[in-house]
Design a protein around this motif. Sequence first.
Motif, PDB file in Angstrom:
ATOM      1  N   GLU A  15      -0.193  -2.185  -8.344  1.00  0.00           N
ATOM      2  CA  GLU A  15       0.437  -1.528  -7.865  1.00  0.00           C
ATOM      3  C   GLU A  15       2.142  -3.049  -6.637  1.00  0.00           C
ATOM      4  O   GLU A  15       2.498  -1.754  -5.504  1.00  0.00           O
ATOM      5  CB  GLU A  15      -0.775  -1.693  -6.199  1.00  0.00           C
ATOM      6  CG  GLU A  15      -0.385  -0.777  -5.356  1.00  0.00           C
ATOM      7  CD  GLU A  15      -2.323   0.024  -4.510  1.00  0.00           C
ATOM      8  OE1 GLU A  15      -1.893   0.660  -4.710  1.00  0.00           O
ATOM      9  OE2 GLU A  15      -2.581  -1.622  -3.685  1.00  0.00           O
ATOM     10  N   GLU A  16       1.004  -4.060  -6.906  1.00  0.00           N
ATOM     11  CA  GLU A  16       1.970  -4.811  -6.005  1.00  0.00           C
ATOM     12  C   GLU A  16       3.182  -5.835  -6.892  1.00  0.00           C
ATOM     13  O   GLU A  16       1.615  -6.177  -7.270  1.00  0.00           O
ATOM     14  CB  GLU A  16       1.461  -5.160  -4.019  1.00  0.00           C
ATOM     15  CG  GLU A  16       2.395  -5.972  -3.572  1.00  0.00           C
ATOM     16  CD  GLU A  16       1.522  -5.985  -2.316  1.00  0.00           C
ATOM     17  OE1 GLU A  16       1.885  -5.433  -1.387  1.00  0.00           O
ATOM     18  OE2 GLU A  16       0.346  -6.857  -2.301  1.00  0.00           O
ATOM     19  N   TYR A  17       3.717  -6.353  -6.440  1.00  0.00           N
ATOM     20  CA  TYR A  17       4.825  -7.884  -7.439  1.00  0.00           C
ATOM     21  C   TYR A  17       3.148  -8.403  -6.637  1.00  0.00           C
ATOM     22  O   TYR A  17       2.935  -9.468  -6.081  1.00  0.00           O
ATOM     23  CB  TYR A  17       5.818  -7.761  -6.609  1.00  0.00           C
ATOM     24  CG  TYR A  17       6.381  -8.720  -7.841  1.00  0.00           C
ATOM     25  CD1 TYR A  17       6.467  -9.323  -9.260  1.00  0.00           C
ATOM     26  CD2 TYR A  17       6.291 -10.259  -7.385  1.00  0.00           C
ATOM     27  CE1 TYR A  17       6.196 -10.327 -10.011  1.00  0.00           C
ATOM     28  CE2 TYR A  17       6.757 -11.506  -7.884  1.00  0.00           C
ATOM     29  CZ  TYR A  17       6.560 -10.890  -9.574  1.00  0.00           C
ATOM     30  OH  TYR A  17       7.279 -12.498  -9.908  1.00  0.00           O
ATOM     31  N   SER A  25      -3.341   4.608  -3.698  1.00  0.00           N
ATOM     32  CA  SER A  25      -3.461   4.842  -2.266  1.00  0.00           C
ATOM     33  C   SER A  25      -3.210   6.614  -1.513  1.00  0.00           C
ATOM     34  O   SER A  25      -1.560   7.390  -2.045  1.00  0.00           O
ATOM     35  CB  SER A  25      -2.125   4.055  -2.126  1.00  0.00           C
ATOM     36  OG  SER A  25      -2.673   4.345  -0.187  1.00  0.00           O
ATOM     37  N   ARG A  71      -5.828  -3.516  -1.219  1.00  0.00           N
ATOM     38  CA  ARG A  71      -4.919  -4.174  -1.429  1.00  0.00           C
ATOM     39  C   ARG A  71      -4.967  -4.723   0.308  1.00  0.00           C
ATOM     40  O   ARG A  71      -4.880  -6.322   0.609  1.00  0.00           O
ATOM     41  CB  ARG A  71      -3.548  -3.163  -0.588  1.00  0.00           C
ATOM     42  CG  ARG A  71      -2.426  -4.241  -0.574  1.00  0.00           C
ATOM     43  CD  ARG A  71      -1.024  -3.838  -0.697  1.00  0.00           C
ATOM     44  NE  ARG A  71      -1.457  -2.370   0.601  1.00  0.00           N
ATOM     45  CZ  ARG A  71      -0.787  -2.483   2.001  1.00  0.00           C
ATOM     46  NH1 ARG A  71      -0.768  -3.652   2.338  1.00  0.00           N
ATOM     47  NH2 ARG A  71      -1.026  -1.797   2.660  1.00  0.00           N
ATOM     48  N   GLN A 108      -0.095  -9.039  -7.775  1.00  0.00           N
ATOM     49  CA  GLN A 108      -1.236  -9.000  -7.890  1.00  0.00           C
ATOM     50  C   GLN A 108      -2.117  -9.339  -8.604  1.00  0.00           C
ATOM     51  O   GLN A 108      -1.678  -9.624  -9.642  1.00  0.00           O
ATOM     52  CB  GLN A 108      -1.593  -7.654  -6.984  1.00  0.00           C
ATOM     53  CG  GLN A 108      -1.864  -6.942  -8.420  1.00  0.00           C
ATOM     54  CD  GLN A 108      -1.994  -5.412  -7.985  1.00  0.00           C
ATOM     55  OE1 GLN A 108      -1.597  -5.070  -6.977  1.00  0.00           O
ATOM     56  NE2 GLN A 108      -3.278  -4.790  -8.046  1.00  0.00           N
ATOM     57  N   GLN A 150      -7.582  -7.622  -1.060  1.00  0.00           N
ATOM     58  CA  GLN A 150      -7.269  -8.020  -2.396  1.00  0.00           C
ATOM     59  C   GLN A 150      -8.367  -9.637  -2.493  1.00  0.00           C
ATOM     60  O   GLN A 150      -8.050 -10.408  -1.945  1.00  0.00           O
ATOM     61  CB  GLN A 150      -6.237  -8.379  -3.161  1.00  0.00           C
ATOM     62  CG  GLN A 150      -6.213  -8.821  -4.140  1.00  0.00           C
ATOM     63  CD  GLN A 150      -6.231  -8.247  -5.319  1.00  0.00           C
ATOM     64  OE1 GLN A 150      -6.127  -7.068  -5.624  1.00  0.00           O
ATOM     65  NE2 GLN A 150      -6.887  -8.479  -6.429  1.00  0.00           N
ATOM     66  N   ARG A 209      -8.599  -0.980  -6.739  1.00  0.00           N
ATOM     67  CA  ARG A 209      -6.941  -1.283  -6.350  1.00  0.00           C
ATOM     68  C   ARG A 209      -6.704  -0.959  -7.820  1.00  0.00           C
ATOM     69  O   ARG A 209      -6.893  -1.373  -9.168  1.00  0.00           O
ATOM     70  CB  ARG A 209      -6.694  -2.439  -5.502  1.00  0.00           C
ATOM     71  CG  ARG A 209      -5.136  -2.926  -5.890  1.00  0.00           C
ATOM     72  CD  ARG A 209      -4.375  -3.495  -5.013  1.00  0.00           C
ATOM     73  NE  ARG A 209      -3.965  -3.924  -4.150  1.00  0.00           N
ATOM     74  CZ  ARG A 209      -2.677  -4.939  -3.981  1.00  0.00           C
ATOM     75  NH1 ARG A 209      -3.534  -6.123  -4.316  1.00  0.00           N
ATOM     76  NH2 ARG A 209      -1.601  -4.977  -3.707  1.00  0.00           N
TER      77      ARG A 209
END
Length: 138
Positions: free
Chosen positions: A40-42, A68, A95, A44, A15, A36
């Motif tokens: 997808e992720e807290y 993914s 990621r 980001q 990232q 990405r």
Amino acid sequence: MDARKLSDEFSVSPQVDASEMDEIVQAGFKSILCNRPDGEEYGQPEYDDVAKAAEAAGLEVRSVPIVSGMVTPQAAQDFAQALEDMPKPILAYCRTGTRCTMLWSLVKFDDLGGDAILKATQEAGYDMGGLVRQLQAR
């Protein structure tokens, strides 16, 4: 920035965020390709924030978000089209860089062959042995 070169025209990275654009430009990249999906992720960075900073720095930017483990034929085609269209060299990110490496391996396999894919990806720190075996078996 943790750019890992797969070819003279293509590198991958975990990232990136808006604060890294000067470093990316100074490294010689002309384009950024995001693989990405947002959320997808807290925590980001959002694609739009990265894209605005990239464009302000004079970089071309495109998003081909890949969930993914779920590469569709359309996603692979969109990725291949981005590689063809975007100014080189391209820095692609996700990621960890693995997804970008997998996509590159998939779309470049017929042109480069398994040995060249394995050499480039291993030198960059990614193991694409399983994917190459699948592609060789088709």
